[in-house]
Motif scaffolding. Structure first.
Motif, PDB file in Angstrom:
ATOM      1  N   ARG A  21       0.794   5.249  57.623  1.00 25.02           N
ATOM      2  CA  ARG A  21       2.186   4.907  57.171  1.00 25.02           C
ATOM      3  C   ARG A  21       3.108   4.388  58.287  1.00 25.02           C
ATOM      4  N   SER A  22       2.999   4.742  59.559  1.00 25.69           N
ATOM      5  CA  SER A  22       3.711   4.534  60.612  1.00 25.69           C
ATOM      6  C   SER A  22       3.595   2.951  60.962  1.00 25.69           C
ATOM      7  N   ILE A  23       2.308   2.546  60.691  1.00 26.16           N
ATOM      8  CA  ILE A  23       1.811   1.092  61.144  1.00 26.16           C
ATOM      9  C   ILE A  23       2.647   0.157  60.083  1.00 26.16           C
ATOM     10  N   HIS A  24       2.493   0.566  58.757  1.00 28.00           N
ATOM     11  CA  HIS A  24       3.023  -0.165  57.689  1.00 28.00           C
ATOM     12  C   HIS A  24       4.465  -0.615  58.100  1.00 28.00           C
ATOM     13  N   GLN A  25       5.209   0.755  58.436  1.00 28.88           N
ATOM     14  CA  GLN A  25       6.843   0.477  58.776  1.00 28.88           C
ATOM     15  C   GLN A  25       7.147  -0.609  59.813  1.00 28.88           C
ATOM     16  N   HIS A  26       6.214  -0.553  60.826  1.00 29.37           N
ATOM     17  CA  HIS A  26       6.350  -1.244  61.885  1.00 29.37           C
ATOM     18  C   HIS A  26       5.952  -2.794  61.732  1.00 29.37           C
TER      19      HIS A  26
ATOM     20  N   PRO B 267      -3.588  14.065  61.606  1.00 31.28           N
ATOM     21  CA  PRO B 267      -2.732  12.918  61.294  1.00 31.28           C
ATOM     22  C   PRO B 267      -1.376  12.891  61.961  1.00 31.28           C
ATOM     23  N   GLU B 268      -0.666  14.079  61.524  1.00 30.66           N
ATOM     24  CA  GLU B 268       0.887  14.152  61.780  1.00 30.66           C
ATOM     25  C   GLU B 268       0.900  13.892  63.608  1.00 30.66           C
ATOM     26  N   ARG B 269       0.168  14.430  64.214  1.00 30.15           N
ATOM     27  CA  ARG B 269       0.148  14.107  65.807  1.00 30.15           C
ATOM     28  C   ARG B 269      -0.270  12.548  66.083  1.00 30.15           C
TER      29      ARG B 269
ATOM     30  N   GLU C 176       0.306   9.945  64.197  1.00 30.54           N
ATOM     31  CA  GLU C 176       1.364   9.290  63.767  1.00 30.54           C
ATOM     32  C   GLU C 176       2.429   9.305  64.670  1.00 30.54           C
TER      33      GLU C 176
ATOM     34  N   LEU D  40       1.567   7.276  67.777  1.00 34.81           N
ATOM     35  CA  LEU D  40       1.511   5.810  67.684  1.00 34.81           C
ATOM     36  C   LEU D  40       3.194   5.250  67.523  1.00 34.81           C
ATOM     37  N   ASP D  41       3.925   6.183  66.480  1.00 31.45           N
ATOM     38  CA  ASP D  41       5.123   5.687  66.336  1.00 31.45           C
ATOM     39  C   ASP D  41       5.820   5.520  67.666  1.00 31.45           C
TER      40      ASP D  41
END
Length: 90
Positions: A1-6, A31-33, A35, A38-39
């Protein structure tokens, strides 16, 4: 999810954004950590992009081994000053 936003942000800022993840491997983690980490790193890459570079880029490479996953994030931004390097993990 984070990668798509970036990826969307990268396109709007003309930053080459490349993600290399091998297919067919399973990676178990929180997954939350992952993300959040990475974010923060990707946002930092975008914040400190070098405006003087003709082709700014952010590249994410993932390598899966039997006991671990290795995430490598590379950019051609301005970098961290030598005086700050000893403290980056504090």
């Amino acid at each position: 999810r984070s990668i798509h936003q970036h990826q969307v942000d990268a396109e709007s800022r003309s930053i080459q954004f490349e993600v290399n993840v091998p297919q067919g491997y399973v990676f178990y983690s929180d997954p939350e950590r992952v993300e959040i980490i990475l974010d923060n790193i990707i946002r930092n890459c975008f914040t400190f992009i070098d405006a003087n570079k003709v082709k700014p880029f952010v590249r994410i490479n993932v390598r899966i081994e039997s006991e671990r996953a290795i995430l490598e994030i590379v950019d051609n931004g301005v970098g961290i000053g030598k005086t700050h390097l000893p403290n980056i993990f504090n």
